[in-house]
Each structure stands twice: as C-alpha cells, then as structure tokens.
Scaffold this motif. Structure first.
Motif, mmCIF file in Angstrom:
data_model
loop_
_atom_site.group_PDB
_atom_site.id
_atom_site.type_symbol
_atom_site.label_atom_id
_atom_site.label_comp_id
_atom_site.label_asym_id
_atom_site.label_seq_id
_atom_site.Cartn_x
_atom_site.Cartn_y
_atom_site.Cartn_z
ATOM 1 N N ASP A 94 0.847 -1.195 0.000
ATOM 2 C CA ASP A 94 0.000 0.000 0.000
ATOM 3 C C ASP A 94 0.880 1.242 0.000
ATOM 4 O OD1 ASP A 94 -1.925 1.960 0.276
ATOM 5 O OD2 ASP A 94 -3.040 0.896 1.842
ATOM 6 N N LEU A 95 0.875 1.965 -1.111
ATOM 7 C CA LEU A 95 1.674 3.180 -1.295
ATOM 8 C C LEU A 95 0.766 4.394 -1.472
ATOM 9 C CD1 LEU A 95 4.043 1.591 -3.964
ATOM 10 C CD2 LEU A 95 4.579 1.894 -1.547
ATOM 11 N N SER A 96 -0.484 4.281 -1.140
ATOM 12 C CA SER A 96 -1.476 5.305 -1.441
ATOM 13 C C SER A 96 -1.317 6.553 -0.564
ATOM 14 C CB SER A 96 -2.887 4.727 -1.256
ATOM 15 O OG SER A 96 -3.094 4.333 0.097
ATOM 16 N N HIS A 97 -1.915 7.653 -1.045
ATOM 17 C CA HIS A 97 -1.970 8.912 -0.301
ATOM 18 C C HIS A 97 -0.576 9.422 0.082
ATOM 19 C CE1 HIS A 97 -6.384 9.045 0.131
ATOM 20 N NE2 HIS A 97 -6.299 7.725 0.184
ATOM 21 N N ASN A 98 0.283 9.541 -0.922
ATOM 22 C CA ASN A 98 1.593 10.156 -0.774
ATOM 23 C C ASN A 98 1.821 11.111 -1.938
ATOM 24 O OD1 ASN A 98 3.277 8.981 1.602
ATOM 25 N ND2 ASN A 98 2.310 7.158 0.734
ATOM 26 N N ASN A 99 3.075 11.428 -2.218
ATOM 27 C CA ASN A 99 3.394 12.328 -3.330
ATOM 28 C C ASN A 99 4.372 11.672 -4.311
ATOM 29 O OD1 ASN A 99 1.840 14.549 -2.315
ATOM 30 N ND2 ASN A 99 3.486 14.984 -0.855
ATOM 31 N N PHE A 100 4.216 10.374 -4.528
ATOM 32 C CA PHE A 100 5.092 9.683 -5.461
ATOM 33 C C PHE A 100 4.827 10.181 -6.880
ATOM 34 C CE2 PHE A 100 4.745 6.359 -2.052
ATOM 35 C CZ PHE A 100 6.061 6.471 -1.626
ATOM 36 N N LEU A 101 5.857 10.131 -7.716
ATOM 37 C CA LEU A 101 5.727 10.618 -9.088
ATOM 38 C C LEU A 101 6.351 9.627 -10.064
ATOM 39 C CD1 LEU A 101 8.805 11.746 -9.919
ATOM 40 C CD2 LEU A 101 8.112 13.628 -8.443
ATOM 41 N N GLY A 102 6.112 9.846 -11.350
ATOM 42 C CA GLY A 102 6.677 8.997 -12.380
ATOM 43 C C GLY A 102 5.868 7.733 -12.604
ATOM 44 N N GLU A 103 6.484 6.753 -13.221
ATOM 45 C CA GLU A 103 5.804 5.524 -13.606
ATOM 46 C C GLU A 103 5.792 4.477 -12.492
ATOM 47 O OE1 GLU A 103 7.763 4.137 -17.091
ATOM 48 O OE2 GLU A 103 6.812 5.623 -18.401
ATOM 49 N N ILE A 104 4.819 3.586 -12.585
ATOM 50 C CA ILE A 104 4.811 2.398 -11.729
ATOM 51 C C ILE A 104 5.840 1.429 -12.313
ATOM 52 C CG2 ILE A 104 3.450 0.470 -10.849
ATOM 53 C CD1 ILE A 104 0.968 2.216 -11.203
ATOM 54 N N PRO A 105 6.862 1.038 -11.571
ATOM 55 C CA PRO A 105 7.929 0.207 -12.151
ATOM 56 C C PRO A 105 7.405 -1.115 -12.697
ATOM 57 C CG PRO A 105 8.577 1.060 -10.001
ATOM 58 C CD PRO A 105 7.110 1.354 -10.148
ATOM 59 N N PRO A 106 7.729 -1.443 -13.948
ATOM 60 C CA PRO A 106 7.324 -2.748 -14.500
ATOM 61 C C PRO A 106 7.872 -3.926 -13.698
ATOM 62 C CG PRO A 106 8.103 -1.276 -16.241
ATOM 63 C CD PRO A 106 8.433 -0.615 -14.936
ATOM 64 N N SER A 107 8.923 -3.706 -12.915
ATOM 65 C CA SER A 107 9.496 -4.789 -12.118
ATOM 66 C C SER A 107 8.491 -5.352 -11.108
ATOM 67 C CB SER A 107 10.744 -4.308 -11.372
ATOM 68 O OG SER A 107 10.440 -3.234 -10.498
ATOM 69 N N LEU A 108 7.429 -4.593 -10.792
ATOM 70 C CA LEU A 108 6.433 -5.078 -9.841
ATOM 71 C C LEU A 108 5.662 -6.274 -10.392
ATOM 72 C CD1 LEU A 108 4.944 -1.812 -8.267
ATOM 73 C CD2 LEU A 108 6.908 -3.168 -7.552
ATOM 74 N N LEU A 109 5.747 -6.495 -11.699
ATOM 75 C CA LEU A 109 5.103 -7.680 -12.275
ATOM 76 C C LEU A 109 5.703 -8.965 -11.732
ATOM 77 C CD1 LEU A 109 4.757 -6.538 -15.987
ATOM 78 C CD2 LEU A 109 2.897 -6.845 -14.346
ATOM 79 N N GLN A 110 6.890 -8.887 -11.121
ATOM 80 C CA GLN A 110 7.543 -10.067 -10.560
ATOM 81 C C GLN A 110 6.919 -10.510 -9.239
ATOM 82 O OE1 GLN A 110 11.867 -8.437 -12.216
ATOM 83 N NE2 GLN A 110 11.620 -8.944 -10.060
ATOM 84 N N LEU A 111 6.033 -9.681 -8.666
ATOM 85 C CA LEU A 111 5.442 -9.988 -7.358
ATOM 86 C C LEU A 111 4.268 -10.938 -7.552
ATOM 87 C CD1 LEU A 111 5.578 -6.407 -5.774
ATOM 88 C CD2 LEU A 111 7.320 -8.211 -5.774
ATOM 89 N N SER A 112 4.570 -12.207 -7.710
ATOM 90 C CA SER A 112 3.552 -13.182 -8.077
ATOM 91 C C SER A 112 2.609 -13.550 -6.931
ATOM 92 C CB SER A 112 4.222 -14.458 -8.614
ATOM 93 O OG SER A 112 5.144 -14.983 -7.678
ATOM 94 N N PHE A 113 2.944 -13.154 -5.688
ATOM 95 C CA PHE A 113 2.059 -13.446 -4.549
ATOM 96 C C PHE A 113 1.230 -12.229 -4.137
ATOM 97 C CE2 PHE A 113 5.525 -16.578 -3.896
ATOM 98 C CZ PHE A 113 4.767 -17.724 -3.937
ATOM 99 N N LEU A 114 1.372 -11.122 -4.847
ATOM 100 C CA LEU A 114 0.704 -9.885 -4.450
ATOM 101 C C LEU A 114 -0.808 -10.019 -4.582
ATOM 102 C CD1 LEU A 114 1.701 -7.120 -3.476
ATOM 103 C CD2 LEU A 114 1.505 -6.299 -5.830
ATOM 104 N N GLN A 115 -1.518 -9.773 -3.477
ATOM 105 C CA GLN A 115 -2.973 -9.884 -3.463
ATOM 106 C C GLN A 115 -3.660 -8.544 -3.245
ATOM 107 O OE1 GLN A 115 -4.312 -12.990 -0.736
ATOM 108 N NE2 GLN A 115 -2.430 -14.137 -1.081
ATOM 109 N N GLN A 116 -2.964 -7.604 -2.607
ATOM 110 C CA GLN A 116 -3.547 -6.293 -2.347
ATOM 111 C C GLN A 116 -2.531 -5.232 -2.734
ATOM 112 O OE1 GLN A 116 -2.864 -3.995 0.560
ATOM 113 N NE2 GLN A 116 -4.436 -2.559 -0.117
#
Length: 292
Positions: A153-175
């Motif tokens: 959960d990275l919500s409600h911050n001031n992050f910028l730019g793209e969502i890293p494609p490397s997150l596709l490697q998180l095969s157990f991610l449910q939320q």
C-alpha cells in the motif's frame, strides 16, 4: 506501537549499532512521526532480509518467575506471540506468528523523503504499508525484488513517475494500491497479478492510463504494438490467401522433386493429382474475385 501518541522525528543513530537483527514486525501506524524514516538503520537485520528462517516454526516468548515453596526456585514457561495487524486492507488478529512472517506498517504519519533502493533487500517482507504520509520521489524498481510480498500500500503520498514494470515479478501480491498520489504517470503494468486489481488501486492519479482505468494510453505510452488479430482484419480473406499460397507453393516444390519417381511408377495416379491441382487453382481464383 500503533496509535499511542508518538510524535516528532525518529533520531538517526550515529554509532556502529547493528540495528535490530531479529526484527520481524514493525507497526508505527497512526502516530504523528515526522522527518525521514531510517530505513537502512532500523530494517537492516537478517530477519527482514529473509536469512536463516524456518517458516514451519512460530515465534515464542519465554517467561521466568519464582515459585513456592522453595524461595529462589525458578520456573519458566513458553508462550506463542500474538498480534493484531492491518493486513491486506483489513485488521486481522494473528493468534500465532510464523517465523517467516515479516510486516512493516508506517501508515498514517507524516514521514517524508524517498523510499530508498535498499528496500529491495528486505526479501522476507509479506506486507508493506506506507500509506497516508508525505513520501515523494519515484517508486524504486527494487520493490520488484520483494517476491514474498502479499500486500503493498503506497497510497496517499506524493510519489511521481511511472509504476515500475518490475512489480510484475510480485507473483504473490494480493492487495495493491497507489491511489491518490496525483503525480504518477504512464501506463499501468500489464499482466500477472496486475490483471486482478481494480480501479480503486489507481484512482486519484490523472496521469495514469491503461487497464483497468477508462483512460486509454497514447501511442507513446502504449509501447510496442501487437499485430492485429486476423478476426478483426477487414481483409481477412487476403491474409488467408497468403497461407493458401504458401501451402500451394510448398506442395508444388515437393511435386517437382518427386515428379520423376511418381511418373515412373505411378503415371496414372500422377495424372489424377495434376487434374486435382488444376481444379483447386480454379476454385481459389473464384474465391479471390472481389465481392459484388
């Protein structure tokens, strides 16, 4: 240490202190901490890095006490740890805690600064929640190294730019949530677990595009185009002709190579095959004529 009134910045230790080598769960949520969180000092222990863990065992605490009748006699007991945590968006009570369960919850404070690339070393993490702070900068691609992660959960911050494609490697991610950062841009990663997340994971980011958002990506954001499906082509008959022609040419080549053999031993059969090919070519020509 959730919601007990802590405030101000966490001092950055200047000594050679080794941090917290056996730390597995850290919950500082719903306080009023400020400043930068000392990721590398507090979270550099071998447990968080997933080293030497036995997932089949549970965390135990030992209690020692003096009992009667003989004063000075010492007894001990073993109890299993329990804890209540926000996990995958819900408050959950863990009656037992497995040794390989690691969680960090820094949500609902006023931490600022960036998430360092160091975060990718914490390969034991199952849950990471830094929502509702004032963190900024780009999301580190090293988040993709957290292959045991089940909730992010990275919500409600001031992050910028793209969502890293490397997150596709998180095969157990449910939320997963990056909602309400406002400055995230580009195409949402496509595939794997990301095909299961809904609009609420991305809302409040007008610069994001692609599934599941209604906003389509521009050509520059789309990346390489995939060839159109033959079912969607208006000239599907023409495409079919390419395959038919390829098959016909390859058949004729084989026929030429074997012609002498066939003529010598099966002249009558060869004549029948030639007649069949002529009829087939006439049929294909009729199919190729433009429709009225």
């Amino acid at each position: 240490m959730r919601n007990i009134g802590f405030h101000s910045a966490i001092p950055r230790h200047q000594s050679n202190h080794d941090g917290f080598p056996d730390l597995r769960i850290l919950d500082l949520s719903q306080n009023n901490f400020t400043g930068q969180f000392a990721f590398e000092f507090i979270l550099s222990g071998k447990a968080m890095r997933g080293i030497d863990l036995n997932g089949s065992e549970y965390l135990l605490q030992y209690r020692f006490f003096v009992y009667e009748p003989g004063l000075g006699d010492i007894a001990s007991s073993r109890l299993e740890y329990s804890i209540t945590l926000m996990n995958k968006g819900l408050e959950r009570y863990f009656q037992k805690i497995r040794e390989d369960f690691m969680a960090i919850d820094l949500s609902s404070n006023r931490f600022e600064g960036k998430i360092p690339e160091f975060i990718g070393n914490l390969k034991g993490l199952r849950s990471l929640n830094v929502s509702s702070n004032i963190l900024s900068g780009r999301l580190p691609p090293s988040l993709g190294n957290l292959t045991n992660l089940e909730a992010l959960d990275l919500s409600h911050n001031n992050f910028l730019g793209e969502i890293p494609p490397s997150l596709l490697q998180l095969s157990f991610l449910q939320q997963f949530s990056v909602s309400h950062n406002k400055l995230l841009t580009g195409r949402i990663p496509v595939g794997n677990q990301f095909s299961t997340f809904g609009i609420t994971s991305y809302e409040g980011n007008p610069g994001l595009c692609g599934f599941p958002l209604p906003k389509k990506c521009s050509r520059s954001e789309e990346g390489p185009e995939h060839p159109p499906s033959t079912a969607e082509e208006e000239d599907g008959v023409e495409l079919d002709w390419k395959f038919a022609a390829a098959g016909l040419v390859s058949g004729l080549v084989v026929g030429v190579v074997l012609a002498d053999f066939v003529i010598a031993r099966f002249s009558e059969r060869f004549i029948e095959i030639v007649a069949l090919l002529i009829r087939l070519m006439k049929t294909l020509k009729r199919m190729r004529r433009p429709r009225s």
